[in-house]
Design a protein around this motif. Structure first.
Motif, PDB file in Angstrom:
ATOM      1  N   GLU A 225       0.849  -1.202   0.000  1.00 57.79           N
ATOM      2  CA  GLU A 225       0.000   0.000   0.000  1.00 57.79           C
ATOM      3  C   GLU A 225       0.872   1.235   0.000  1.00 57.79           C
ATOM      4  O   GLU A 225       1.723   1.397   0.871  1.00 57.79           O
ATOM      5  N   LEU A 226       0.652   2.100  -0.991  1.00 59.91           N
ATOM      6  CA  LEU A 226       1.473   3.310  -1.098  1.00 59.91           C
ATOM      7  C   LEU A 226       0.579   4.544  -1.073  1.00 59.91           C
ATOM      8  O   LEU A 226      -0.588   4.494  -1.464  1.00 59.91           O
ATOM      9  N   MET A 227       1.186   5.639  -0.603  1.00 63.80           N
ATOM     10  CA  MET A 227       0.457   6.917  -0.540  1.00 63.80           C
ATOM     11  C   MET A 227       1.074   7.890  -1.521  1.00 63.80           C
ATOM     12  O   MET A 227       2.268   7.790  -1.843  1.00 63.80           O
ATOM     13  N   ASP A 228       0.266   8.881  -1.953  1.00 66.08           N
ATOM     14  CA  ASP A 228       0.874   9.965  -2.719  1.00 66.08           C
ATOM     15  C   ASP A 228       1.459  10.974  -1.717  1.00 66.08           C
ATOM     16  O   ASP A 228       1.296  10.838  -0.505  1.00 66.08           O
ATOM     17  N   ALA A 229       2.144  12.003  -2.254  1.00 69.71           N
ATOM     18  CA  ALA A 229       2.875  12.935  -1.392  1.00 69.71           C
ATOM     19  C   ALA A 229       1.968  13.622  -0.378  1.00 69.71           C
ATOM     20  O   ALA A 229       2.319  13.743   0.797  1.00 69.71           O
ATOM     21  N   ALA A 230       0.797  14.041  -0.834  1.00 72.60           N
ATOM     22  CA  ALA A 230      -0.110  14.774   0.062  1.00 72.60           C
ATOM     23  C   ALA A 230      -0.571  13.883   1.220  1.00 72.60           C
ATOM     24  O   ALA A 230      -0.564  14.290   2.381  1.00 72.60           O
ATOM     25  N   ALA A 231      -0.937  12.638   0.868  1.00 71.75           N
ATOM     26  CA  ALA A 231      -1.411  11.715   1.910  1.00 71.75           C
ATOM     27  C   ALA A 231      -0.275  11.384   2.880  1.00 71.75           C
ATOM     28  O   ALA A 231      -0.475  11.292   4.094  1.00 71.75           O
ATOM     29  N   TYR A 232       0.936  11.220   2.340  1.00 72.14           N
ATOM     30  CA  TYR A 232       2.073  10.881   3.202  1.00 72.14           C
ATOM     31  C   TYR A 232       2.426  12.042   4.131  1.00 72.14           C
ATOM     32  O   TYR A 232       2.756  11.839   5.298  1.00 72.14           O
ATOM     33  N   GLU A 233       2.293  13.246   3.632  1.00 74.84           N
ATOM     34  CA  GLU A 233       2.590  14.415   4.470  1.00 74.84           C
ATOM     35  C   GLU A 233       1.627  14.457   5.665  1.00 74.84           C
ATOM     36  O   GLU A 233       2.037  14.700   6.802  1.00 74.84           O
ATOM     37  N   VAL A 234       0.362  14.171   5.393  1.00 72.04           N
ATOM     38  CA  VAL A 234      -0.631  14.118   6.479  1.00 72.04           C
ATOM     39  C   VAL A 234      -0.283  12.990   7.450  1.00 72.04           C
ATOM     40  O   VAL A 234      -0.313  13.155   8.674  1.00 72.04           O
ATOM     41  N   PHE A 235       0.095  11.841   6.870  1.00 75.97           N
ATOM     42  CA  PHE A 235       0.460  10.664   7.677  1.00 75.97           C
ATOM     43  C   PHE A 235       1.597  11.005   8.652  1.00 75.97           C
ATOM     44  O   PHE A 235       1.543  10.685   9.839  1.00 75.97           O
ATOM     45  N   CYS A 236       2.612  11.723   8.157  1.00 75.73           N
ATOM     46  CA  CYS A 236       3.743  12.114   9.018  1.00 75.73           C
ATOM     47  C   CYS A 236       3.303  13.128  10.067  1.00 75.73           C
ATOM     48  O   CYS A 236       3.708  13.052  11.229  1.00 75.73           O
ATOM     49  N   ALA A 237       2.451  14.059   9.645  1.00 82.17           N
ATOM     50  CA  ALA A 237       2.011  15.117  10.567  1.00 82.17           C
ATOM     51  C   ALA A 237       1.205  14.521  11.724  1.00 82.17           C
ATOM     52  O   ALA A 237       1.162  15.080  12.811  1.00 82.17           O
ATOM     53  N   GLN A 238       0.584  13.368  11.469  1.00 83.63           N
ATOM     54  CA  GLN A 238      -0.195  12.714  12.528  1.00 83.63           C
ATOM     55  C   GLN A 238       0.696  11.984  13.523  1.00 83.63           C
ATOM     56  O   GLN A 238       0.218  11.354  14.459  1.00 83.63           O
ATOM     57  N   GLY A 239       1.996  12.061  13.284  1.00 84.42           N
ATOM     58  CA  GLY A 239       2.943  11.527  14.259  1.00 84.42           C
ATOM     59  C   GLY A 239       3.255  10.053  14.092  1.00 84.42           C
ATOM     60  O   GLY A 239       3.605   9.376  15.044  1.00 84.42           O
ATOM     61  N   HIS A 240       3.120   9.537  12.857  1.00 85.76           N
ATOM     62  CA  HIS A 240       3.443   8.126  12.641  1.00 85.76           C
ATOM     63  C   HIS A 240       4.950   7.932  12.575  1.00 85.76           C
ATOM     64  O   HIS A 240       5.626   8.202  11.737  1.00 85.76           O
TER      65      HIS A 240
END
Lengths: 358, 126
Positions: free
Chosen positions: B111-126
Motif C-alpha cells: 500500500e502506497l500513498m501519494d505525497a499529500a497523503a504521506y505528508e498528512v500521515f507524518c504530521a499525525q505523528g506516525h
C-alpha cells in the motif's frame, strides 16, 4: 511518568528530541545532530543538562570514617575544594555505583551519583552508616550543567573572574557569583575534554544555560554524551560496571586503595586475585557498527562480550569496549564480533580511543 | 520537511520511484532520515536478491541504533547504491537522491500513498 529537569522548556524550545532517561525527560540530540554536537565539544565547547544526576550530602564528625568504609578510594587526605572518583562495592566486590566525592568542608562531603542508581545508593549508604553522620538527598534542589570542550575556559573567563575558577583537574570552587547565582563549579566532566561542571539552584538553571548559549556553547544531548565518554573510555554503570563487575576487572584500580585498612568489598577483591577478564578497546576494521552485548570471537572460540559500542565520530569508525579473557587481551589482537548474525572484523586497541591534545 | 510529488510513499517511510525503463528505485524519506538521525552505516542487499513486501531488505545504523528498512514491493534487486557504503550521510543530506536499491521484475506493490497523503500521515505523528 518521567520527571522534567529545570531546563525542560529550554530543550523543547531548542528543538531537542526528548527521550526518557533514568526517570527524566532529556534531549538525546538537538537539530544539529549527534555528530555535530560531538565535534562541537571536541573542537569548541558544548553544554549538557545533567540535572538528572543525584547529589547527596554526607555531614558530621564521622563522615570521613564512613566514606573510608563505604568507598574504595581514600578520603582522609582529600583537600577542601578537591574531588575524587571512587566506587561503592557490595561485599562480593561487585559494584553498587561509581561516583565523585566533593570535600566541601572538613566534615561535609557531596557525593554525585548516577541518576538511575540514586535510590539504591541512598538506601545502601543509609544502611551502612555508623556514628555521628547525616545523609541528605539534595538532588531535587540542585541543577547541573556541564560545559565541556577546549573553548570552555575562554567562555567561563568572560563570565567569571578567572581567579574564582577552579584551575586543576578534580578541584572546585564554591559560592562563585556567576550570573547572580552561588554556583559550585568543578573541573570535571564525562567527555575526555577540558571542561567544567556547574551545580546551581534549579531556579538559576535557565539563566545560566542561556548565558552559556549566548557565549557560543553548542547545546548537546545524551547521544553525544555517550559517544564522547566512549571515546574517552570512561565507564558507564550498567555497561562497563555492574553488580557482577568489580572495579579491578574494569581497569579502575587507580581508584581502589587495597592498602587501606578496610572497605566493603576489599576482602572479596583480595581473594579474587588477578581478574580472568580484561576491559579492552575494540576498533572495527571490517564493515559495520558493533553495539553492546555482542559476542567476541577468535575463530570459533568465544573470548568475550562487548559492553558499549557505537560509531565514534572523532575516529570515524565503529568502536566498542568489551571484556575479553586475559590471554587474548593484548592490543593488536584480531577478533570478530557477531553483529546481528554476521561476523564483523575488529582489532583490540589500547584505551582510551581518544585523548585530548594538551 | 520535503515531500516530492512524483514519488510514492509507504507507511514504513520508504519512497518509491518508478523509472521509465520499468525499474523502481527505493529509498528512505526525509521524515525517516530526520527521525533516525546521523546515519553512519548502511548494510545493503546484493543484486539478484529477492525482495518481498514488508520484509526487511536492508539495515541502516545511526550513532544510537540500528533500524531495519522494509520493502514496499516485491521484486528482484537489480542494483544497489554503492556510494552509500562509504557515505551513508548522503541519506541525511539528500534523502530523495540517495536511493538504496533499484528493483526489477516488480510483481506487486504494497500500500502506497501519494505525497499529500504521506505528508498528512507524518504530521499525525506516525
Amino acid at each position: 511518568m518521567e520527571k522534567k529537569t529545570p531546563l525542560y522548556e529550554k530543550h523543547v524550545a531548542l528543538g531537542g528530541k526528548m527521550v526518557p532517561f533514568a526517570g527524566y525527560l532529556l534531549p538525546v540530540q538537538y537539530p544539529a545532530g549527534v555528530i555535530a554536537e560531538h565535534r562541537a565539544v571536541r573542537e569548541r565547547a558544548g553544554i549538557f543538562d545533567v540535572s538528572h544526576m543525584g547529589e547527596v550530602l554526607l555531614e558530621g564528625p564521622d563522615a570521613v570514617r564512613n566514606l573510608e568504609h563505604l568507598l574504595t578510594n581514600r578520603f582522609a587526605d582529600l583537600k577542601l575544594g578537591s574531588c575524587r572518583y571512587a566506587l561503592m562495592l557490595y561485599d562480593n566486590g561487585g559494584t553498587v555505583d561509581d561516583l565523585i566525592v566533593y570535600r566541601r568542608d572538613t566534615d561535609k562531603f557531596m557525593l554525585v551519583l548516577n541518576a538511575a542508581n540514586k535510590d539504591k545508593d541512598v538506601a545502601w549508604i543509609q544502611e551502612h552508616l555508623t556514628g555521628d553522620v547525616r545523609l541528605s538527598d539534595i538532588s531535587d534542589k540542585v541543577a547541573q550543567i556541564a560545559l565541556q570542550g577546549p573553548g570552555a575556559r575562554a567562555i567561563m573567563e568572560r563570565l567569571v573572574h578567572p581567579e574564582l575558577l577552579p584551575d586543576k583537574y578534580y578541584t572546585f570552587s564554591e559560592y562563585v557569583g556567576f550570573e547572580n547565582t552561588h554556583s559550585l563549579i568543578s573541573r570535571t566532566g564525562y567527555t575526555g575534554e577540558f571542561g567544567y561542571e556547574l551545580y546551581m539552584l534549579p531556579d538559576d538553571a535557565e539563566r545560566v544555560w542561556d548565558t552559556l548559549l549566548s557565549a557560543g556553547a553548542q547545546p548537546c544531548g545524551l547521544g553525544c554524551r555517550d559517544t564522547l565518554r566512549l571515546e574517552a573510555a570512561m565507564p558507564l554503570y550498567g555497561h562497563e560496571l555492574s553488580a557482577e563487575i568489580d572495579p579491578i576487572t574494569a581497569g579502575l584500580g587507580f581508584a581502589v586503595k587495597l592498602d587501606k585498612e578496610d572497605f566493603i568489598g576489599k576482602t572479596a577483591l583480595l581473594e579474587a586475585g588477578e581478574p580472568a577478564r580484561v576491559r579492552v578497546g575494540l576498533k572495527v576494521t571490517g564493515r559495520g557498527i558493533v553495539r553492546e552485548h555482542e559476542s567476541v570471537f577468535i575463530g570459533d572460540r568465544l573470548v568475550g562480550e562487548t559492553t558499549s559500542g557505537t560509531h565514534c565520530p572523532t575516529l570515524g569508525v565503529g568502536c566498542a569496549m568489551a571484556y575479553v579473557e586475559r590471554d587474548v587481551s593484548a592490543p593488536g589482537t584480531a577478533v570478530e564480533v557477531e553483529v546481528r548474525s554476521r561476523r564483523v572484523a575488529a582489532e583490540l586497541v589500547p584505551l582510551p580511543f581518544y585523548k585530548a591534545p594538551k | 520537511m520535503n515531500f516530492p510529488k512524483e514519488l510514492s510513499y509507504s507507511e514504513s517511510h520508504e519512497w518509491v520511484q518508478k523509472l521509465p525503463d520499468g525499474t523502481v528505485r527505493v529509498g528512505l524519506t526525509d521524515f525517516a532520515q530526520s527521525e533516525l538521525g546521523d546515519l553512519v552505516f548502511v548494510n545493503l542487499p546484493e543484486a539478484g536478491d529477492s525482495m518481498e513486501i514488508g520484509d526487511s531488505f536492508c539495515d541502516v545504523e545511526s550513532v544510537k541504533a540500528v533500524s531495519d528498512v522494509y520493502s514496499p514491493l516485491s521484486g528482484t534487486v537489480s542494483a544497489v547504491n554503492e556510494e552509500l557504503l562509504d557515505a551513508p550521510q548522503l541519506i541525511n543530506e539528500s534523502p530523495y537522491e540517495a536511493w538504496l536499491v533499484a528493483v526489477e521484475d516488480v510483481s506487486e506493490f504494497g500500500e502506497l500513498m501519494d505525497a499529500a497523503a504521506y505528508e498528512v500521515f507524518c504530521a499525525q505523528g506516525h
